[in-house]
Design an enzyme around this catalytic site. Structure first.
Site, PDB file in Angstrom:
ATOM      1  N   HIS A 290      46.328  29.728  47.715  1.00  0.00           N
ATOM      2  CA  HIS A 290      46.962  30.781  46.916  1.00  0.00           C
ATOM      3  C   HIS A 290      48.158  31.442  47.610  1.00  0.00           C
ATOM      4  O   HIS A 290      48.152  32.626  47.892  1.00  0.00           O
ATOM      5  CB  HIS A 290      45.950  31.846  46.461  1.00  0.00           C
ATOM      6  CG  HIS A 290      44.959  32.291  47.507  1.00  0.00           C
ATOM      7  ND1 HIS A 290      45.332  32.773  48.726  1.00  0.00           N
ATOM      8  CD2 HIS A 290      43.608  32.329  47.478  1.00  0.00           C
ATOM      9  CE1 HIS A 290      44.251  33.087  49.419  1.00  0.00           C
ATOM     10  NE2 HIS A 290      43.191  32.822  48.688  1.00  0.00           N
TER      11      HIS A 290
ATOM     12  N   ASP B  27      42.231  30.145  41.721  1.00  0.00           N
ATOM     13  CA  ASP B  27      41.593  31.300  42.377  1.00  0.00           C
ATOM     14  C   ASP B  27      40.935  32.203  41.333  1.00  0.00           C
ATOM     15  O   ASP B  27      40.826  33.413  41.543  1.00  0.00           O
ATOM     16  CB  ASP B  27      42.592  32.099  43.223  1.00  0.00           C
ATOM     17  CG  ASP B  27      41.885  32.965  44.264  1.00  0.00           C
ATOM     18  OD1 ASP B  27      40.684  32.744  44.521  1.00  0.00           O
ATOM     19  OD2 ASP B  27      42.538  33.884  44.804  1.00  0.00           O
TER      20      ASP B  27
ATOM     21  N   HIS C 289      40.906  25.385  43.610  1.00  0.00           N
ATOM     22  CA  HIS C 289      40.450  26.645  44.250  1.00  0.00           C
ATOM     23  C   HIS C 289      39.793  27.522  43.193  1.00  0.00           C
ATOM     24  O   HIS C 289      40.463  28.116  42.353  1.00  0.00           O
ATOM     25  CB  HIS C 289      41.637  27.389  44.877  1.00  0.00           C
ATOM     26  CG  HIS C 289      41.219  28.612  45.633  1.00  0.00           C
ATOM     27  ND1 HIS C 289      41.545  28.816  46.954  1.00  0.00           N
ATOM     28  CD2 HIS C 289      40.486  29.696  45.273  1.00  0.00           C
ATOM     29  CE1 HIS C 289      41.040  29.960  47.359  1.00  0.00           C
ATOM     30  NE2 HIS C 289      40.398  30.532  46.351  1.00  0.00           N
TER      31      HIS C 289
END
Ligand code: DOR
Ligand code: ZN
Length: 347
Positions: free
Chosen positions: A174, A247, A13
Site C-alpha cells: 500500500h 488493503d 493485500h
C-alpha cells in the site's frame, strides 16, 4: 470503451478478519477476485504455519457456496519468528509470504518487529527459501511526522534491507508517496508494490471534507495530491512492479466513529469498479488488466486466471452500509455513485 473483460483479478493485500466478521466480508471479495493474499494481523497474530492452515480452513468454511476462491496465506513476523518456521512455511503449499509490521505501526501491529536487525536470521531464511517479504513501510519513531513515516522508513529501514538481502523478494505494501514510487522503480525487479483504490482516488483533503471523515482514515494515511498523482503515473506506466492490493480493512461502524477511531477502509465490494474509475480518470483503462490480473501472479509465480470478469460503465449507488457480524461496516464511496459495475464472471 464501455465494457472491459479481463482475466479474473486477484487481491494481493486483504484483511478478512475472523469469526462472524470473516463470514460477513469474505463473499464480497470472492465474488470478484479469484485469490487474495490474506493479512495475518488477527488477535493473536497468525505466526505459525499451523495457525495459517487453521485460519485458511476457517476462511474456506466461511465462503458462501458457489465461490472458487483461494486464500493465499501469510505469516506475521514477530521477534520470536524462527528460521525453522520459515522453512516450514516454504514447504507449505498454502503459505505464500511473510508480513512485516513495524511494532505498533497500525491495527494489531503491536506484536510486530521494532528492531529489524534482530530478525536478520529469519530474513536470511526467507531469502534462502525464496519466500517474499511483505512490508508495512512506516517508521515507528514517534518523533517522525505521520505524513513522513513512509519516506523515513524507506531511508532508514527499507533501502538498507533491500541492499543487504540481495536475493530477498519484497512487496512494499500500500504505497502512498512519490518517494515510494521512485524507490520501487529504481529497485531491482525482485521489489514490487501494491496500490490501494483509496490512494489512487483520494488525497488527504478527503479526511477533512466539510468535517472530519473517519471512513477515509487508514494507515498509511492519505497524502498530498502530488503523491496521489505519482501513484497514478506509476500504475498508468504499465510497469509490472505495481499491482492491485486493496488493503480492504473492515471495522465495525461504531469503532470508526469514535474518539479514537480505527484505521482501515473497507473496499471489498467496490474495489474493482473504483480501480476502473481511477484508471479511466488518468486515461489508462487499458492498463487495468496488467495491474489487476497479470503483474501480481507474475511476481508470486502463480498462473494468470483462466476465467474472466466483465466490467461495464453503468452507474450504481453504493449501499450506506453492509452487515458486519452483529453490526455494520461502511464501505468506501458509501451512499454515493460509482461509474463502473461488475456485470459478469465466467468459470
Ligand atoms: O488502515 C489500515 N488498516 N492499515 C493497516 O495497515 C491495517 C489495517 C487493518 O487491519 O485494519
Ligand atoms: Zn493492510
Amino acid at each position: 470503451m464501455d465494457e472491459l473483460t479481463i482475466p479474473r483479478p486477484d487481491d494481493w493485500h486483504l484483511h478478512l478478519r475472523d469469526g462472524e466478521a470473516l463470514r460477513s466480508v469474505v463473499g464480497h471479495t470472492a465474488a470478484v477476485f479469484g485469490r487474495a493474499i490474506v493479512m495475518p494481523n488477527l488477535r493473536p497474530p497468525v505466526e505459525t504455519v499451523a495457525q495459517a492452515e487453521a485460519y485458511r480452513a476457517r476462511i474456506l468454511e466461511a465462503l458462501p457456496p458457489g465461490h472458487a476462491f483461494e486464500p493465499l496465506m501469510t505469516l506475521y513476523l514477530t521477534p520470536r519468528s524462527s528460521p525453522e518456521e520459515i522453512a516450514r512455511a516454504a514447504r507449505s503449499p498454502h503459505v505464500h509470504a511473510v508480513k512485516l509490521y513495524p511494532a505498533g505501526a497500525t491495527t494489531n501491529a503491536d506484536a510486530g518487529v521494532a528492531d529489524l536487525g534482530a530478525i536478520a536470521p529469519v530474513l536470511e531464511a526467507m531469502q534462502e527459501h525464496d519466500l517474499p517479504l511483505l512490508v508495512h513501510g512506516e517508521s515507528i519513531d514517534p518523533a517522525v511526522d505521520v505524513f513522513d513515516r513512509e519516506a523515513v522508513f524507506i531511508e532508514r529501514e527499507l533501502g538498507p534491507l533491500v541492499e543487504r538481502f540481495v536475493g530477498l523478494r519484497v512487496v512494499f505494501e500500500h504505497i502512498t508517496t512519490a518517494e515510494a514510487v521512485a524507490f520501487v522503480r529504481a529497485a531491482p525487479p525482485r521489489v514490487a508494490a501494491t496500490v490501494t483504490p483509496q490512494h489512487l482516488l483520494l488525497d488527504r483533503n478527503a479526511l477533512f471534507e466539510g468535517g472530519i471523515r473517519p471512513h477515509h482514515y487508514c494507515l498509511p494515511v492519505l497524502k498530498r495530491r502530488r503523491h496521489r498523482e505519482a501513484l497514478c503515473e506509476a500504475v498508468a506506466s504499465g510497469s509490472p512492479k505495481f499491482f492491485l492490493g486493496t488493503d480492504s480493512a473492515p471495522h465495525e461502524r461504531s469503532t470508526k466513529l469514535s474518539a479514537c477511531g480505527c484505521a482501515g477502509i473497507f473496499s471489498a465490494p467496490v474495489a474493482l469498479p473504483l480501480y476502473a474509475e481511477a484508471f479511466e480518470s488518468i486515461g489508462a483503462l487499458d492498463r487495468l488488466e496488467g495491474f489487476a490480473s497479470r503483474h501480481g501472479p507474475a511476481f508470486y509465480r502463480l498462473p494468470v486466471a483462466e476465467d474472466t470478469i466483465t466490467l461495464r460503465r453503468e452507474s450504481w449507488t453504493v449501499p450506506q452500509s453492509y452487515p458486519f457480524g452483529e453490526g455494520t461496516v461502511v464501505a468506501m464511496r458509501a451512499d454515493r455513485p460509482i461509474a463502473w459495475r461488475v456485470v459478469s464472471t465466467t468459470e
